[in-house]
Enzyme design. Structure first.
Site, PDB file in Angstrom:
ATOM      1  CG  ASP A 192      -5.668   2.392   2.963  1.00 24.47           C
ATOM      2  OD1 ASP A 192      -6.645   0.935   2.764  1.00 24.47           O
ATOM      3  OD2 ASP A 192      -5.858   3.167   1.868  1.00 24.47           O
ATOM      4  CG  HIS A 249      -8.995   3.958  -1.680  1.00 23.37           C
ATOM      5  ND1 HIS A 249      -9.214   4.796  -0.731  1.00 23.37           N
ATOM      6  CD2 HIS A 249      -8.311   2.935  -0.768  1.00 23.37           C
ATOM      7  CE1 HIS A 249      -8.646   4.326   0.075  1.00 23.37           C
ATOM      8  NE2 HIS A 249      -8.261   3.231   0.040  1.00 23.37           N
ATOM      9  CG  HIS A 250      -9.816  -1.080  -1.566  1.00 18.95           C
ATOM     10  ND1 HIS A 250      -8.852  -0.258  -2.065  1.00 18.95           N
ATOM     11  CD2 HIS A 250      -8.908  -0.766   0.019  1.00 18.95           C
ATOM     12  CE1 HIS A 250      -8.169  -0.481  -2.321  1.00 18.95           C
ATOM     13  NE2 HIS A 250      -7.414  -0.798  -0.575  1.00 18.95           N
ATOM     14  N   GLY A 303     -10.319 -29.159  -4.117  1.00 19.28           N
ATOM     15  CA  GLY A 303      -9.250 -28.901  -5.392  1.00 19.28           C
ATOM     16  C   GLY A 303      -8.953 -28.394  -5.726  1.00 19.28           C
ATOM     17  N   GLY A 343       1.686 -28.697 -18.192  1.00 21.72           N
ATOM     18  CA  GLY A 343       0.678 -28.715 -18.500  1.00 21.72           C
ATOM     19  C   GLY A 343      -0.288 -29.460 -17.268  1.00 21.72           C
ATOM     20  CD  GLU A 367      -7.975 -28.685 -16.372  1.00 19.53           C
ATOM     21  OE1 GLU A 367      -8.092 -27.874 -15.041  1.00 19.53           O
ATOM     22  OE2 GLU A 367      -7.528 -28.345 -17.242  1.00 19.53           O
TER      23      GLU A 367
END
Lengths: 587, 587
Positions: free
Chosen positions: A49, A137-138, A439, A498, A502
């Site tokens: 908005d 709001h916000h 990354g 997955g 990592e």
């Protein structure tokens, strides 16, 4: 090369700033005019908005298409991908106050790190609301209306809150100039009422500057003289190493012309991959420090003179800091400085230096004929002979190499994909897009949206995304926007159960590296191709199936959006990733 | 009520800080012990290479479950939802350096605005890396290693970078105490090496403080005396208005006891909905300023004395500032102050004041019998009689009202859902969760994950989400995590073709308010229920179909995860949203 007359520009600019003319244009429209001038034909974002008023202006503006994204982070990624493809221009993203702009901030910070010119426009409360500070709001609930702009300052080169109608046009011009010249993101907070305030459009008579400041002439001459001497001493054994600065500071053409004029062998860092066409006959491949193929490594590290262009020496761009470049034999060209061995020439940037240096060297007799006697390694990648049908990382990337076509835009997610794609020799003018410094996983999905829109605007080839089943889960919804925009990317999902990158680093079999196995063939139906007629989805389990698909002319033509799940081993990675990681090295 | 002896605590604390004991515990484990003490049994986040080491400690820690989310924003939302349900405890989210923590920052800022105690732990470079500042991935590329922590400072109450092993335990205690006492998010940057540094666990002998500082006794006595006098003068005509501060500052029990002891009629603001059970016989309904039902409005605005508890006077919590509360007849109770008419009593907080005030009033003869003569409106919502089968907003919420059960957790997305759910009278101890101040669309999906985990830990009832087809697209992937965690939410997707709340405000038919129509019945198959056996999906087109579904005992039992697409009109909204908006008012 023509010399821009900065004095003339400046005099005109001063004149404009003193001319008083009638207000004739909304601030919002002025901003759109300037964005269009900087190459923005598509504008990404999410309505809210505090920006709906401005969005009416966007919707009514003929030269710019609104592309609503599913969320703001993806929209920022899209603006980044768009800007990368439209070299020399900018990308733009619109968010709403607080909730929207903060969702986008990681995308903006990534654009900063990777030197991508993205304009972030955020809806902002009206002047009256800023004065009264009601508990809207916000807001943070504590009256701090400026907290988000303060955060934006940390991750952008320039920023402005357009609170003063009288300076709004000048402020827009200032930050947009910085965006395109510095190749970094900028932030514009646009109050809801100011978007509609009328100002004079007179400043639009002066285009925004697109070229960097001229070099210091004396310093430039001295530097060219010194480099020419070093080239002569090198007796033809000169290598050029191209990095990301070349594309971000818009010297791609100058580099191409320079290497063609001189005949120097040319190589790339990971972030510089494809800046010089990998099909160019004197292109010798990728330099990644210790993991570089030996024949390429020797060419770079043993060259009598190395000319490095636009270097960014980050861990993953230098084989984890294993690059061994001898400063005493290196010339570094950057956007605003030139470094010759140990000496820095401030104010001597590569945009103007490169053509002049090429010109000087072309008139030095015998240089090119000597350089052409120095062979350049052939940058190839053969299909490995493997005894089983499982699609290995080594096989996959070699096979993809055969599949690519000239002018393809190839986007690789941080993970096994970015490492794997590096190994592939690209066809002529194929473009590599990745986020090797920042990354942020998931980035490529949003980025593919922006890149695909830009590729269509520029008439480039297919847009091909490689991403893992873990990374795509962060940002998957943006596939839906590609569908709506009638884009035709090929999305390869490497399903290896997955976060493999990592696992290579730590927690190889820990549960935190597992992700949910999604029903990939159903994905596009869920995301909007309800009756399954507008996209195609494939599952590939074996090399033979992969071969068959990649040989299919209908598939290769990419006339609809296509999603391919490639089932792969959990513990497998491209060579460079295996080599540099504690667990990967055992795979 | 027992009085905590702050002096005793303080003496013990000083003693601990001077005791030198042997290092016997990793900093990471110390942190986990403290989190567990603050009620954390489930810990949300996304792995990344700057937090994998700490994640090994989490994985090995018996008392806390790791719940990997699809992305960091959703993980932050989940920690927020978790903390809301586990009143008086905290939620926790783990992200990686830069890319991860910045993706989560909107979730943290929302927790700040809405006063939710969330601990944000971010992986951070090692001490050596901070000193040398190499150009690591996930950095800004300009050596500013602290930029993300600077951003975190803007949106958290307290923050620390655990760079000093000697003060790490004290710093952890400081920020975690602030988190739970101030009910605001805090930020802990955890360097990769410090997570494994050994420290003494001796400080764990002293529990973290859980109760606020004691009130100033003289001021408290004066305030109680003054309020008691006003109550007496009001002759029984006293109304209590409960707002969000009551739940955030953990005085839910005190409020319940206070209203039961006095018999005062009790009402709620939107953010205070369900803090006092809506099935309580003296509960009179919701006060939303101008749009309040007339009989409730009169009770609040005309009461001789209004006791307001934990008020937060934001736009959407006050009917866009149309609440008409006469300060001369109002007592406001807050966490650390009490305001009687125009006078503020600093240092008098509601946690200790409420029981004492209840006690004083209970001994004042005749008060309760007088208050019980003041009738309280019946808070009901009848099914409207409509001539067609289209599911209207008015009909839907009334029908949902019949469907809810005691102890249900009802989560409503900012949009038509949050406005619609407000109108529903909740069964006993059903809990309302929404983000009425911050209003970040998409928040409820992540929040539902966290709330559902917390509801399971606490043995609450069904978890029911209401969200629009536009909002769910921002964060949809987290449905997949709910599936993996074997949670059984009922997800109602109100499919009305885009951003209806924005259409009500502006751009009613503008393209920027359109979203892609997804294939909702396929969604869960795409997100991991590959063979369709673990979830159920429904499409509901008519009132009769909706009735049938809501009457189905299998559906109501919620023994699997269920997703319901409800097809609705594009231009329709709950009454309060229609009333307050330029386009909605014409629908």
């Amino acid at each position: 090369m023509s010399t821009p007359d900065v004095f003339k520009d400046e005099i005109q600019r001063l004149t404009v700033s003193t001319v008083r003319t009638e207000p004739d244009m909304e601030v919002g429209v002025y901003l759109l005019r300037r964005l269009e001038e900087l190459g923005v034909k598509s504008f990404f974002g999410v309505p809210g908005d505090f920006n709906l008023g401005f969005l009416d202006l966007v919707d009514d503006y003929p030269g710019i298409d609104w592309i609503g994204a599913c969320n703001e982070l993806n929209a920022a990624y899209a603006a980044d991908g768009y800007a990368r493809i439209k070299t020399g221009n900018v990308g733009a993203v619109l968010t709403t106050y607080g909730v929207g702009e903060l969702s986008a901030i990681n995308g903006i910070a990534g654009a900063y790190a990777e030197m991508v010119p993205v304009v972030h426009i955020a809806g902002f409360p009206s002047l009256k609301e800023q004065e009264d500070r009601p508990l809207l709001h916000h807001t943070m609930g504590d009256g701090r209306y400026n907290a988000y702009a303060q955060a934006a300052e940390l991750f952008t080169h320039s920023h402005t809150i357009l609170n003063d109608v009288h300076t709004a046009a000048a402020e827009i011009d200032r930050v947009l100039s910085d965006c395109v010249l510095e190749s970094r993101p900028v932030y514009i907070a646009l109050p809801t009422d100011v978007a509609y305030a009328k100002i004079s459009s007179y400043r639009l008579n002066i285009p925004l500057p697109r070229k960097p400041l001229l070099n210091d002439r004396a310093a430039e001459a001295a530097a060219i003289n010194e480099i020419a001497k070093l080239v002569e001493e090198a007796d033809g054994d000169v290598a050029v190493l191209v990095d990301v600065g070349a594309v971000r500071y818009n010297v791609v053409e100058e580099v191409r012309s320079f290497v063609e004029t001189t005949g120097f062998g040319v190589y790339a860092s990971p972030m510089g991959k494809s800046v010089v066409s990998e099909a160019y006959e004197r292109y010798g491949g990728l330099y990644t420090g210790a993991t570089t193929r030996p024949e390429i490594k020797a060419k770079i590290e043993d060259a009598k003179l190395l000319i490095s262009i636009g270097a960014l020496k980050s861990d993953l761009n230098t084989g984890n800091f294993t690059n061994k470049l001898n400063v005493a034999r290196t010339v570094e060209l950057h956007a605003t400085t030139t470094k010759i061995k140990f000496s820095e020439y401030a104010g001597v940037g590569m945009k103007y230096l490169l053509p002049k240096l090429a010109s000087v060297l072309s008139t030095t007799s015998g240089i090119k004929s000597k350089t052409l006697t120095i062979p350049v390694p052939k940058w190839t990648y053969s299909l490995p002979q493997e005894s089983d049908e499982i699609i290995s990382q080594t096989w996959l990337w070699a096979r993809i190499g055969q599949f690519l076509q000239p002018k393809d835009v190839v986007i690789a997610e941080t993970g096994t994909s970015a490492f794997g794609v590096l190994d592939i020799p690209f066809p002529d003018n194929a473009i590599f897009v990745s986020q090797i410094l920042w990354g942020s996983i998931g980035w490529t999905v949003g980025s593919t949206l922006g890149a695909a829109v830009a590729a269509r605007e520029k008439g480039l080839g297919r847009v091909i995304l490689f991403i893992g089943d873990g990374s795509i889960q962060l940002t998957v919804q943006e596939l839906s926007t590609m569908l709506r925009e009638d884009l035709k990317p090929i999305v390869f999902i490497l399903n290896n159960g997955g976060y493999t990158i990592e696992r290579a680093l730590r927690g190889e079999r820990r549960k935190y590296n597992d992700t949910v196995n999604w029903g990939w063939p159903r994905l596009m139906q869920a995301l909007g191709d309800v009756d399954g007629t507008r996209t195609k989805s494939y599952v590939v389990n074996t090399k033979a199936e992969m071969d068959e698909l990649l040989n299919d002319t209908g598939f290769c033509a990419a006339e609809v959006m296509q999603v391919v799940e490639i089932r792969m081993r959990m513990f497998d990675a491209p060579y460079a990733l295996k080599a540099g990681t504690p667990f990967g090295s055992k795979w």
